[in-house]
Design an enzyme around this catalytic site. Structure first.
Site, PDB file in Angstrom:
ATOM      1  N   GLU A 106       0.890  -1.165   0.000  1.00  0.00           N
ATOM      2  CA  GLU A 106       0.000   0.000   0.000  1.00  0.00           C
ATOM      3  C   GLU A 106       0.920   1.205   0.000  1.00  0.00           C
ATOM      4  OE1 GLU A 106      -1.568   3.145   0.588  1.00  0.00           O
ATOM      5  OE2 GLU A 106      -1.871   2.605   2.694  1.00  0.00           O
ATOM      6  N   CYS A 117      -2.251   8.716   2.605  1.00  0.00           N
ATOM      7  CA  CYS A 117      -2.141   8.278   1.205  1.00  0.00           C
ATOM      8  C   CYS A 117      -3.430   8.553   0.453  1.00  0.00           C
ATOM      9  CB  CYS A 117      -1.852   6.785   1.122  1.00  0.00           C
ATOM     10  SG  CYS A 117      -0.959   6.074   2.472  1.00  0.00           S
TER      11      CYS A 117
END
Length: 456
Positions: A229, A263
């Site tokens: 990720e 993110c």
């Protein structure tokens, strides 16, 4: 790599930690491998009971855990409390749903043989976790894999060492064996060696693109499964039927959460040309009205960035955008005081030729683009190397959904952005990484889906 707590609000080093020796690392791998045999054989109900106890402990110790987050990486206390509560919910979700997800499945394939699929653990796993959500990101990796019966070696970010210790302490007290979950103050080189060890079966990393590449290469060279990720530059598309003031305020607040260090924060805000001036004015007003201050204070909305290096990078990105022709409406400066402080910024006029168009700005910076048609908005939204998540905002949810489905991302939302819940899959495409965490999908990455077939 020095493991230490350097309070980003003050710049003061409050605690230092001893890094693991190579011998300690070797022993940890040995312990986790040996523990796998007994942990996988532990009844599923007992593993679920341990995860439920972890969730209880998070609820009981929530303020303590949140305070450590605020001290280590600067997150405002209320936001840190929310992160701890979400982490508790993740452990509880797997405790409650895990046993059913692991039940055998009988397949009807049209013949007389017995065909059964069983879900089994694979062995020792390595988790490499970041600092921006130091409890949540460990929970979404550790909870499903401990429920499965895998054992875990966990390397936390060097600035979140105390959080790493607390997680280990809570898991062990809840009934997870000491050798089934081991916190490591490891170096990058040591992690590379761990991944290469034949006793280790997989690795999950949440972090930078550079770190992801390094882990992926090592995993691939050793035929190990990896889940990554990585970064994101999420698009947020505003359609022309919204309440401008209300939407702009909500979007600005969302972008500035965790000082923009997420993110899946909406880093590219796309607004119809006909309303962009009004929208930007409201975003600026909202951002300028947010208190930047002590993360432990009740009324603080934006804390410091996690480090002076991160602050300096974000400030440099803003300055470079302005030098290349973008318009800075407010903020974007390093504050002249101890700690990693930055005034929140709003940029417009970023074009494809500028660095800011392609790169991820990991800080409190809202970048607003204008568009003349929905097709243009979608084109801009998809013109990115990243593909984590995106959202569309409209008074007409059905119309917004049509647009949202056109976004080339791993997660897409209507009239919200970045919503994370234990039962929802999390992950991206393109250079945002691969693999999924949370929900039933969190079981799929590091499990053996084994077919057992018995002919009569």
């Amino acid at each position: 790599m020095a493991y230490r707590t350097e309070n980003p609000a003050t710049g003061v080093v409050e605690q230092e930690f001893t890094s693991a020796t190579d011998a300690e690392i070797a022993r940890a791998v040995e312990r986790a491998d040996a523990a796998f045999t007994s942990w996988r054989a532990t009844p599923v109900e007992q593993r679920a009971k341990a995860l439920s106890a972890v969730a209880d402990a998070y609820e009981t110790r929530g303020d303590e855990l949140a305070r450590v987050i605020s001290t280590e990486m600067g997150k405002p206390f209320k936001q840190a409390q929310g992160e701890v509560a979400l982490s508790s919910a993740i452990y509880r979700w797997y405790a409650e749903h895990g046993p059913a997800l692991m039940e055998e499945e009988t397949l009807d394939v049209g013949d007389s043989a017995k065909s059964v699929v069983v879900t089994e653990p694979v062995g020792v796993l390595v988790g490499v976790m970041p600092w921006n959500f130091p409890q949540y990101q460990v929970a979404r990796f550790a909870a499903p894999n401990l429920m499965l019966g895998n054992t875990v070696l966990l390397k936390h970010a060097s600035i979140c060492a105390r959080t790493g210790e607390l997680i280990e302490e809570i898991l062990h007290a809840a009934g997870i064996p000491e050798d089934a979950y081991i916190n490591l103050f490891a170096s990058t080189d040591q992690i590379t060696d761990i991944i290469a060890d034949p006793r280790v079966r997989g690795v999950s990393l949440t972090g930078s693109e550079g770190a992801g590449k390094a882990v992926a290469v090592t995993a691939a060279q050793n035929l190990k499964k990896s889940v990554l990720e990585l970064g994101g530059s999420d698009p947020l598309i505003v359609l022309d039927d919204v309440d401008v003031a209300k939407t702009a305020k909500t979007v600005a607040t969302t972008r500035m959460r965790n000082a923009g260090q997420a993110c899946n924060s909406p880093k590219r805000i796309l607004v119809p040309s006909s309303m962009v001036d009004e929208f930007v004015a409201k975003v600026v007003e909202t951002v300028e009205g947010m208190k930047v201050g002590d993360p432990l204070a009740e009324d603080t909305r934006i804390g410091p960035l996690s480090s002076t290096e991160g602050r300096d990078d974000a400030v440099a990105q803003v300055q470079r955008a302005v030098e290349q022709g973008a318009t800075l409406h407010t903020g974007g400066k390093a504050l002249e005081q101890d700690g990693a402080w930055m005034s929140p910024a709003v940029l417009t006029g970023v074009t494809r030729e500028m660095d800011a168009y392609k790169e991820e700005i990991f800080g409190p910076v809202a970048v607003v683009y204008s568009y003349d048609s929905v097709d243009e908005a979608v084109e801009i939204a998809n013109d990115s190397d990243f593909g984590l998540s995106g959202s569309v905002w409209s008074a007409d949810a059905a119309k917004a959904e049509e647009v949202a489905r056109r976004l080339e991302v791993g997660m897409t939302y209507v009239n919200e952005h970045g919503t994370t819940m234990p039962g929802l899959p999390f992950g991206g495409v393109r250079r945002s990484g691969y693999g999924r965490e949370l929900g039933r999908w969190g079981f799929d990455e590091f499990s053996n889906t084994k077919l057992v077939r018995v002919a009569g």
